[in-house]
Design a protein around this motif. Structure first.
Motif, PDB file in Angstrom:
ATOM      1  N   ASN A   1     101.814   4.035  -7.748  1.00 15.15           N
ATOM      2  CA  ASN A   1     102.887   5.012  -7.790  1.00 15.15           C
ATOM      3  C   ASN A   1     104.237   4.310  -7.971  1.00 15.15           C
ATOM      4  OD1 ASN A   1     104.654   7.148  -7.355  1.00 15.15           O
ATOM      5  ND2 ASN A   1     103.388   8.013  -5.740  1.00 15.15           N
ATOM      6  N   PHE A   2     105.033   4.792  -8.907  1.00 17.20           N
ATOM      7  CA  PHE A   2     106.361   4.216  -9.119  1.00 17.20           C
ATOM      8  C   PHE A   2     107.290   4.521  -7.948  1.00 17.20           C
ATOM      9  CE2 PHE A   2     105.086   4.618 -13.670  1.00 17.20           C
ATOM     10  CZ  PHE A   2     105.048   3.255 -13.925  1.00 17.20           C
ATOM     11  N   ARG A   3     107.104   5.665  -7.294  1.00 16.67           N
ATOM     12  CA  ARG A   3     107.958   6.049  -6.181  1.00 16.67           C
ATOM     13  C   ARG A   3     107.729   5.166  -4.964  1.00 16.67           C
ATOM     14  NH1 ARG A   3     107.838  12.316  -4.952  1.00 16.67           N
ATOM     15  NH2 ARG A   3     108.350  12.872  -7.067  1.00 16.67           N
ATOM     16  N   ALA A   4     106.489   4.804  -4.719  1.00 17.53           N
ATOM     17  CA  ALA A   4     106.163   3.995  -3.540  1.00 17.53           C
ATOM     18  C   ALA A   4     106.746   2.586  -3.653  1.00 17.53           C
ATOM     19  CB  ALA A   4     104.651   3.913  -3.360  1.00 17.53           C
ATOM     20  N   ARG A   5     106.932   2.122  -4.850  1.00 19.34           N
ATOM     21  CA  ARG A   5     107.501   0.797  -5.083  1.00 19.34           C
ATOM     22  C   ARG A   5     108.693   0.922  -6.009  1.00 19.34           C
ATOM     23  NH1 ARG A   5     103.006  -3.697  -5.259  1.00 19.34           N
ATOM     24  NH2 ARG A   5     101.820  -2.988  -3.494  1.00 19.34           N
ATOM     25  N   PRO A   6     109.861   1.190  -5.469  1.00 17.21           N
ATOM     26  CA  PRO A   6     111.031   1.427  -6.315  1.00 17.21           C
ATOM     27  C   PRO A   6     111.429   0.218  -7.166  1.00 17.21           C
ATOM     28  CG  PRO A   6     111.634   1.450  -3.991  1.00 17.21           C
ATOM     29  CD  PRO A   6     110.158   1.318  -4.062  1.00 17.21           C
ATOM     30  N   LEU A   7     111.036  -0.991  -6.765  1.00 19.71           N
ATOM     31  CA  LEU A   7     111.387  -2.157  -7.566  1.00 19.71           C
ATOM     32  C   LEU A   7     110.434  -2.370  -8.746  1.00 19.71           C
ATOM     33  CD1 LEU A   7     112.355  -4.669  -4.752  1.00 19.71           C
ATOM     34  CD2 LEU A   7     113.855  -3.288  -6.185  1.00 19.71           C
ATOM     35  N   ARG A   8     109.325  -1.643  -8.750  1.00 20.82           N
ATOM     36  CA  ARG A   8     108.375  -1.755  -9.855  1.00 20.82           C
ATOM     37  C   ARG A   8     108.961  -1.039 -11.066  1.00 20.82           C
ATOM     38  NH1 ARG A   8     103.148  -3.125 -10.340  1.00 20.82           N
ATOM     39  NH2 ARG A   8     103.012  -3.486  -8.114  1.00 20.82           N
ATOM     40  N   ARG A   9     109.362  -1.799 -12.065  1.00 15.61           N
ATOM     41  CA  ARG A   9     109.981  -1.208 -13.252  1.00 15.61           C
ATOM     42  C   ARG A   9     108.954  -0.503 -14.114  1.00 15.61           C
ATOM     43  NH1 ARG A   9     113.067  -4.856 -17.110  1.00 15.61           N
ATOM     44  NH2 ARG A   9     112.946  -3.023 -18.387  1.00 15.61           N
ATOM     45  N   LYS A  10     109.269   0.710 -14.515  1.00 10.65           N
ATOM     46  CA  LYS A  10     108.365   1.413 -15.418  1.00 10.65           C
ATOM     47  C   LYS A  10     108.810   1.165 -16.860  1.00 10.65           C
ATOM     48  CE  LYS A  10     110.560   5.850 -14.651  1.00 10.65           C
ATOM     49  NZ  LYS A  10     111.029   5.956 -13.304  1.00 10.65           N
ATOM     50  N   THR A  11     107.836   1.033 -17.731  1.00  6.73           N
ATOM     51  CA  THR A  11     108.108   0.783 -19.143  1.00  6.73           C
ATOM     52  C   THR A  11     107.299   1.754 -19.988  1.00  6.73           C
ATOM     53  OG1 THR A  11     106.317  -0.832 -19.316  1.00  6.73           O
ATOM     54  CG2 THR A  11     108.489  -1.687 -18.745  1.00  6.73           C
ATOM     55  N   LEU A  12     107.733   1.934 -21.202  1.00  5.13           N
ATOM     56  CA  LEU A  12     106.956   2.698 -22.169  1.00  5.13           C
ATOM     57  C   LEU A  12     106.029   1.720 -22.879  1.00  5.13           C
ATOM     58  CD1 LEU A  12     109.708   4.910 -23.832  1.00  5.13           C
ATOM     59  CD2 LEU A  12     107.909   5.672 -22.306  1.00  5.13           C
ATOM     60  N   ASP A  13     104.749   2.053 -22.935  1.00 10.01           N
ATOM     61  CA  ASP A  13     103.794   1.169 -23.597  1.00 10.01           C
ATOM     62  C   ASP A  13     103.056   1.943 -24.671  1.00 10.01           C
ATOM     63  OD1 ASP A  13     102.257  -1.191 -24.018  1.00 10.01           O
ATOM     64  OD2 ASP A  13     100.619  -0.265 -22.901  1.00 10.01           O
ATOM     65  N   HIS A  14     102.860   1.303 -25.801  1.00  7.33           N
ATOM     66  CA  HIS A  14     102.015   1.870 -26.853  1.00  7.33           C
ATOM     67  C   HIS A  14     100.569   1.578 -26.473  1.00  7.33           C
ATOM     68  CE1 HIS A  14     105.795   1.601 -29.090  1.00  7.33           C
ATOM     69  NE2 HIS A  14     105.311   2.591 -29.812  1.00  7.33           N
ATOM     70  N   TYR A  15      99.773   2.616 -26.209  1.00  5.45           N
ATOM     71  CA  TYR A  15      98.369   2.416 -25.837  1.00  5.45           C
ATOM     72  C   TYR A  15      97.643   1.692 -26.965  1.00  5.45           C
ATOM     73  CZ  TYR A  15      93.725   3.330 -24.067  1.00  5.45           C
ATOM     74  OH  TYR A  15      92.452   3.173 -23.600  1.00  5.45           O
TER      75      TYR A  15
END
Length: 98
Positions: free
Chosen positions: A34-48
């Motif tokens: 979960n991105f919310r549980a770890r605020p320092l975990r950066r989310k990125t857009l990935d091409h599958y």
């Protein structure tokens, strides 16, 4: 020769991330953290399917991934997709032999 990558504006990136959150939830596609549980975990857009193989920014081919998983996947096809392609290839090969 590689194709130049198109950069998205901040508004386009935010819009895509919102659409992907609605579709997939607020978790990394690969590790399901979960991105919310770890605020320092950066989310990125990935091409599958890698950008070099499907050079488009369509929502069908984009997923939200944490930076660590995105870097680990790199620019290769994911194994589930490879298995699906191999199964389809083998099936059509058997149909042609019959």
């Amino acid at each position: 020769m590689s194709t130049p990558r198109v950069s998205l504006t901040v508004e386009q990136r935010t819009s895509l991330q919102c659409r992907l959150k609605e579709r997939d939830g607020k978790r990394c596609f690969y590790c399901a953290r979960n991105f919310r549980a770890r605020p320092l975990r950066r989310k990125t857009l990935d091409h599958y399917i890698p950008h070099w193989l499907w050079p488009a920014w369509e929502v069908d081919n984009l997923v939200l991934a944490c930076e660590r998983c995105n870097l680990a996947k790199g620019d290769v096809l994911p194994w589930p997709l490879v298995w699906l392609l191999l199964a389809t290839f083998r099936q059509t090969e058997w149909e042609m032999a019959a």
